[in-house]
Scaffold this motif. Structure first.
Motif, PDB file in Angstrom:
ATOM      1  N   LYS A 219       0.855  -1.185   0.000  1.00 48.84           N
ATOM      2  CA  LYS A 219       0.000   0.000   0.000  1.00 48.84           C
ATOM      3  C   LYS A 219       0.894   1.238   0.000  1.00 48.84           C
ATOM      4  N   VAL A 220       0.659   2.113  -0.964  1.00 53.67           N
ATOM      5  CA  VAL A 220       1.451   3.339  -1.062  1.00 53.67           C
ATOM      6  C   VAL A 220       0.882   4.342  -0.066  1.00 53.67           C
ATOM      7  N   GLU A 221       1.602   4.522   1.011  1.00 51.60           N
ATOM      8  CA  GLU A 221       1.093   5.330   2.117  1.00 51.60           C
ATOM      9  C   GLU A 221       2.228   6.182   2.691  1.00 51.60           C
ATOM     10  N   PRO A 222       2.539   7.309   2.040  1.00 51.31           N
ATOM     11  CA  PRO A 222       3.609   8.167   2.559  1.00 51.31           C
ATOM     12  C   PRO A 222       3.345   8.530   4.017  1.00 51.31           C
ATOM     13  N   PRO A 223       4.373   8.498   4.852  1.00 55.28           N
ATOM     14  CA  PRO A 223       4.169   8.798   6.276  1.00 55.28           C
ATOM     15  C   PRO A 223       3.722  10.239   6.482  1.00 55.28           C
ATOM     16  N   VAL A 224       2.908  10.435   7.509  1.00 57.94           N
ATOM     17  CA  VAL A 224       2.439  11.767   7.881  1.00 57.94           C
ATOM     18  C   VAL A 224       3.192  12.204   9.127  1.00 57.94           C
ATOM     19  N   GLU A 225       3.874  13.295   9.033  1.00 58.76           N
ATOM     20  CA  GLU A 225       4.628  13.822  10.166  1.00 58.76           C
ATOM     21  C   GLU A 225       3.813  14.918  10.853  1.00 58.76           C
ATOM     22  N   LEU A 226       3.617  14.764  12.140  1.00 54.49           N
ATOM     23  CA  LEU A 226       2.855  15.739  12.917  1.00 54.49           C
ATOM     24  C   LEU A 226       3.746  16.391  13.965  1.00 54.49           C
ATOM     25  N   THR A 227       3.648  17.686  14.078  1.00 58.56           N
ATOM     26  CA  THR A 227       4.345  18.395  15.152  1.00 58.56           C
ATOM     27  C   THR A 227       3.463  18.415  16.389  1.00 58.56           C
ATOM     28  N   ASP A 228       4.067  18.787  17.515  1.00 57.64           N
ATOM     29  CA  ASP A 228       3.274  18.922  18.737  1.00 57.64           C
ATOM     30  C   ASP A 228       2.156  19.940  18.545  1.00 57.64           C
ATOM     31  N   ALA A 229       2.440  20.975  17.770  1.00 58.77           N
ATOM     32  CA  ALA A 229       1.427  22.009  17.514  1.00 58.77           C
ATOM     33  C   ALA A 229       0.263  21.428  16.703  1.00 58.77           C
ATOM     34  N   LYS A 475      -3.719  11.865  11.863  1.00 56.21           N
ATOM     35  CA  LYS A 475      -3.084  11.307  10.668  1.00 56.21           C
ATOM     36  C   LYS A 475      -4.132  10.857   9.657  1.00 56.21           C
ATOM     37  N   ALA A 476      -5.186  10.219  10.144  1.00 55.17           N
ATOM     38  CA  ALA A 476      -6.250   9.773   9.245  1.00 55.17           C
ATOM     39  C   ALA A 476      -6.894  10.962   8.544  1.00 55.17           C
ATOM     40  N   ARG A 478      -5.450  13.855   7.930  1.00 58.05           N
ATOM     41  CA  ARG A 478      -4.479  14.411   6.997  1.00 58.05           C
ATOM     42  C   ARG A 478      -4.451  13.579   5.701  1.00 58.05           C
ATOM     43  N   LYS A 479      -4.610  12.261   5.832  1.00 58.24           N
ATOM     44  CA  LYS A 479      -4.588  11.401   4.651  1.00 58.24           C
ATOM     45  C   LYS A 479      -5.818  11.584   3.763  1.00 58.24           C
ATOM     46  N   GLY A 480      -6.830  12.231   4.298  1.00 59.72           N
ATOM     47  CA  GLY A 480      -7.999  12.526   3.496  1.00 59.72           C
ATOM     48  C   GLY A 480      -7.910  13.840   2.752  1.00 59.72           C
ATOM     49  N   ASP A 481      -6.856  14.606   3.016  1.00 56.75           N
ATOM     50  CA  ASP A 481      -6.691  15.899   2.358  1.00 56.75           C
ATOM     51  C   ASP A 481      -6.313  15.724   0.891  1.00 56.75           C
ATOM     52  N   ASP A 482      -6.685  16.707   0.069  1.00 50.78           N
ATOM     53  CA  ASP A 482      -6.328  16.671  -1.349  1.00 50.78           C
ATOM     54  C   ASP A 482      -4.815  16.700  -1.550  1.00 50.78           C
ATOM     55  N   ALA A 483      -4.123  17.457  -0.707  1.00 49.79           N
ATOM     56  CA  ALA A 483      -2.664  17.556  -0.853  1.00 49.79           C
ATOM     57  C   ALA A 483      -2.007  16.190  -0.661  1.00 49.79           C
ATOM     58  N   TYR A 484      -2.512  15.412   0.307  1.00 44.73           N
ATOM     59  CA  TYR A 484      -1.949  14.086   0.542  1.00 44.73           C
ATOM     60  C   TYR A 484      -2.227  13.180  -0.657  1.00 44.73           C
ATOM     61  N   LYS A 485      -3.431  13.280  -1.224  1.00 43.97           N
ATOM     62  CA  LYS A 485      -3.774  12.457  -2.381  1.00 43.97           C
ATOM     63  C   LYS A 485      -2.881  12.777  -3.566  1.00 43.97           C
ATOM     64  N   VAL A 486      -2.535  14.050  -3.722  1.00 44.37           N
ATOM     65  CA  VAL A 486      -1.614  14.442  -4.796  1.00 44.37           C
ATOM     66  C   VAL A 486      -0.251  13.801  -4.582  1.00 44.37           C
ATOM     67  N   THR A 487       0.195  13.787  -3.323  1.00 41.32           N
ATOM     68  CA  THR A 487       1.489  13.175  -2.994  1.00 41.32           C
ATOM     69  C   THR A 487       1.488  11.686  -3.334  1.00 41.32           C
ATOM     70  N   VAL A 488       0.394  10.999  -3.005  1.00 40.02           N
ATOM     71  CA  VAL A 488       0.286   9.571  -3.310  1.00 40.02           C
ATOM     72  C   VAL A 488       0.350   9.347  -4.816  1.00 40.02           C
ATOM     73  N   THR A 489      -0.363  10.178  -5.572  1.00 40.05           N
ATOM     74  CA  THR A 489      -0.353  10.052  -7.037  1.00 40.05           C
ATOM     75  C   THR A 489       1.051  10.261  -7.598  1.00 40.05           C
ATOM     76  N   GLU A 490       1.762  11.241  -7.071  1.00 41.99           N
ATOM     77  CA  GLU A 490       3.127  11.503  -7.532  1.00 41.99           C
ATOM     78  C   GLU A 490       4.031  10.305  -7.247  1.00 41.99           C
ATOM     79  N   TYR A 491       3.895   9.711  -6.078  1.00 42.26           N
ATOM     80  CA  TYR A 491       4.693   8.520  -5.758  1.00 42.26           C
ATOM     81  C   TYR A 491       4.333   7.363  -6.695  1.00 42.26           C
ATOM     82  N   ALA A 492       3.042   7.191  -6.978  1.00 44.71           N
ATOM     83  CA  ALA A 492       2.621   6.101  -7.860  1.00 44.71           C
ATOM     84  C   ALA A 492       3.261   6.247  -9.237  1.00 44.71           C
ATOM     85  N   ASP A 493       3.311   7.463  -9.744  1.00 46.96           N
ATOM     86  CA  ASP A 493       3.929   7.702 -11.057  1.00 46.96           C
ATOM     87  C   ASP A 493       5.422   7.374 -11.019  1.00 46.96           C
TER      88      ASP A 493
END
Length: 687
Positions: A219-229, A475-476, A478-493
């Motif tokens: 599963k192509v799932e780039p990690p999501v990094e979260l700050t304390d903020a 994290k869940a 964030r993975k629903g955001d459009d920006a994350y979906k774009v990142t997944v598509t870029e990795y798939a390519d």
């Protein structure tokens, strides 16, 4: 001049009255005319017609709303079709108004399909196809409402319907049947090319359906990094969702579903076991379990933190000891501990043991008595609004729980096996309302409960107590955001361009921390949901078609939007045993393939009619009538009742009711089929 007939119980015509509609004729013959499969699959309203029965049409029912190549579309038909569409949309809930159907785009779709049906009627009418009167009579008698369970004509049922419809004009009925059958034959001829499926295609499909494959996947799932903020911000925004659940306090009376004692059989087996007889042999002889196996409980095992109540006494035994009978689900257990040891790695005590299970249950009469007592107590509680007073009057004892929530696995005084049903009964979210008292049937007891006061709201929890849960939720999100979906598509390519195997994917893109997993063997007909893989197996097979083992394929998108790459690891061809069933499976498969081919060709045919033929025929629309029916003018109503008259009087001068066609029947009795079944979804007639 109208021809009247009546039939005796053997189906011989004697005399008849007149009134019959085409919807049941279509229903009877739809199996023989599978081209209409799409009516139920893809175009459920294309061939709507007027259902039998119902209330008398109002004076404006037959105003012509539109006309396609000389075939009228009547207001009554449009309303009825909208009503059917609204009932489908409702699915047991509130039926939308015609105006709401228009806002949803459904009304326009209904009308477009009626226009297509009218166009087909006009094309078919040019052939002048005529059926013999006796053929039409046979068609009437073959209606499903006049058949018995074996599919044979039931003359008595038919005669009863005829008697209920005295004075009707049967000529119009035969005209309707003529139109239906003629159009079905016309469409059958137009779509004849869909009536053939090659044997080779059927065999290949059978082979594909029986071939098992096994695959690895990532599963192509780039990690999501979260700050304390980020974590703090998510917690602050959703703080209320992390409150502890509200708690309840309940008074209750329990009626035990357990027998009063173990019974003679349990006593006999216990005496033999304690006398030293072979415990395994006793288990094989007396145990009521389907798989006896000498009562063996398996390899070494330890007591679990959440051990079931009826198993706990087993761990108190010493090697060689036999337990007293222990009440369990539907009966009693007798245990014998054979060996014990201390696990060298975990330092936990482990045992080997056997058991004998003997069913013991209440008699039907005893169980019925408990139901009567529980419902009597519930009725008195409702009458007096006091469970304790009602219980005292009936000589019953009331117990109380301490506070518990919907997450509680244990409730004071309630067996663990009953806890789920018990807590669910006072869960506001599960029952949609907080019930002050209720009768709850659990596994070991029937409970009459009364909630003591309102639930206590759960306290807020600090971030430190729910931090891990907040991180998972953030994290869940964030993975629903459009920006994350774009990142997944870029990795798939990039993966497609740079990796030929899953191992290369893993090493080329280490930042993904990709986990390569393998499935069990599966066929095209199976799903992998139990493995938490939500890909369509058909898409998996297509992606792996022609691929070498371990060659990467994808990307595939699952039902939840996840992106996967896969690789074939093993393929198992059908066994001879599986092939032996192909003849029977092939018949059903051929029918499905034929239906699919007809559906696809029907789609193409109707689309061609709409795009190529419709622009070349005369089409008229009474916009005032259309608007009034949908309730889009100021004076119209939103009623979805087919008998309503939504402001149609505004157009009566243009299209007087007296000029309307005369084929609309007055109120008529339902046929036997209508009495036993829901209203027919649609007919093929738009006239």
């Amino acid at each position: 001049m109208a021809v009247s007939y009546y039939v005796d119980c053997n189906g011989v015509p004697v005399s008849l009255d007149r009134r019959f509609r085409s919807v049941h004729i279509f229903r009877k013959h739809k199996q023989a005319l599978l081209i209409f499969m799409f009516v139920a699959i893809g175009f459920p309203m294309l061939f709507f017609g007027v259902p039998w029965g119902g209330a008398p049409p109002n004076p404006y029912s037959d105003i012509e709303v539109a006309n396609v190549a000389g075939v009228p579309i009547m207001a009554s038909e449009f309303r009825r079709n909208l009503t059917t569409a609204g009932q489908r949309q409702a699915r047991g809930g509130e039926t939308p108004s015609f105006k709401e159907l228009q806002e949803q785009g459904v009304a326009s779709e209904v009308f477009e399909q009626m226009m297509t049906s009218a166009l087909i009627a006009s094309l078919e009418a040019k052939r002048g196809f005529t059926l013999d009167q006796s053929f039409l009579e046979d068609r009437l008698k073959e209606d499903g409402g006049f058949q018995d369970e074996a599919g044979n004509f039931n003359g008595a049922r038919y005669n009863a319907w005829v008697k209920a419809n005295k004075g009707t004009d049967w000529d119009a009925i035969y005209d309707s049947v003529q139109q239906e059958v003629s159009r079905q034959i016309y469409l059958t001829a137009q779509l004849a090319s869909a009536n053939r499926v090659l044997d080779a295609d059927v065999e290949q499909e059978l082979r594909d359906n029986s071939t098992k494959i096994q695959m690895e996947y990532v599963k192509v799932e780039p990690p999501v990094e979260l700050t304390d903020a980020d974590i703090q911000a998510y917690y602050d925004e959703h703080k209320d969702s992390y409150n502890k659940p509200q708690t309840y306090a309940v008074d209750y009376v329990a009626f035990s579903l357990q027998p009063e004692g173990p019974g003679e059989k349990v006593a006999e087996v216990l005496a033999k076991a304690k006398a030293g007889e072979d415990f395994a042999a006793l288990a094989d002889e007396y145990s009521d379990l389907e798989t006896k196996n000498g009562g063996d409980l398996g390899d070494w095992f330890a007591e679990r933190e959440t051990e079931l109540d009826y198993r706990k006494p087993l761990f108190a035994l010493k090697p060689g000891e036999v337990s007293d009978p222990i009440a369990g689900p539907g009966g009693y257990y007798i245990y014998k501990l054979e060996e014990e040891r201390t696990n060298e790695e975990t330092q936990v005590r482990e045992i080997k043991a056997r058991h004998i299970y003997i069913k013991v249950a209440l008699s039907d009469s005893a169980r019925a008595d408990l139901d009567i007592k529980a419902n009597e107590l519930a009725a008195k509680t409702k009458e007096t609004n006091d469970l304790r007073a009602a219980a005292t009057e009936l000589g019953l004892n009331v117990a109380s729980t301490s506070g518990f929530s919907v997450e509680s696995t244990e409730i004071d005084g309630i067996p663990r096996v009953d806890a789920f049903q018990f807590r669910r009964s006072v869960d506001e979210e599960a029952t949609r309302e907080v019930k002050e008292f209720n009768v709850v049937t659990a596994r070991d007891n029937i409970y009459v409960i009364r909630q003591v006061g309102p639930p206590t709201e759960g306290a807020s929890q600090p971030l430190s107590d729910v931090r891990e849960l907040v991180i998972d939720d953030a994290k869940a999100a964030r993975k629903g955001d459009d920006a994350y979906k774009v990142t997944v598509t870029e990795y798939a390519d990039k993966i497609l361009a740079q990796a030929k195997t899953l191992d290369e994917l893993k090493t080329t893109f280490p930042e993904l921390d990709a986990q390569i997993k393998e499935t069990r063997p599966f066929t095209k007909k199976e799903y992998l949901f139990q493995d938490q893989i939500y890909l369509q197996t058909m898409e998996i097979y297509d992606a792996l078609e022609g691929k070498e083992k371990n060659a990467i394929a994808g990307p595939l998108t699952d039902f939840l939007g996840g992106t996967y790459f896969i690789a074939l690891t093993n393929r198992e061809e059908p066994t001879e045993e599986e092939k032996a069933n192909w003849d029977e499976e092939g018949k059903a498969l051929r029918d499905r393939m034929l239906a699919s081919a007809r559906y696809e060709l029907t789609e193409d045919f109707t689309k061609d009619l709409q795009e190529r033929t419709m622009p070349n025929v005369s089409v008229s629309l009474d916009e005032k009538a259309y608007t009034a029916i949908l309730g889009l003018d100021d004076e119209s109503t939103d009623s979805a009742d087919e008998t309503a008259t939504p402001a149609l009087d505004v157009i009566t001068e243009e299209v007087p009711a007296a000029d309307a066609p005369t084929d609309a029947a007055p109120a008529e009795a339902a046929t036997p089929a209508e009495a036993d079944a829901p209203a027919e979804a649609a007919s093929t007639d738009a006239n």
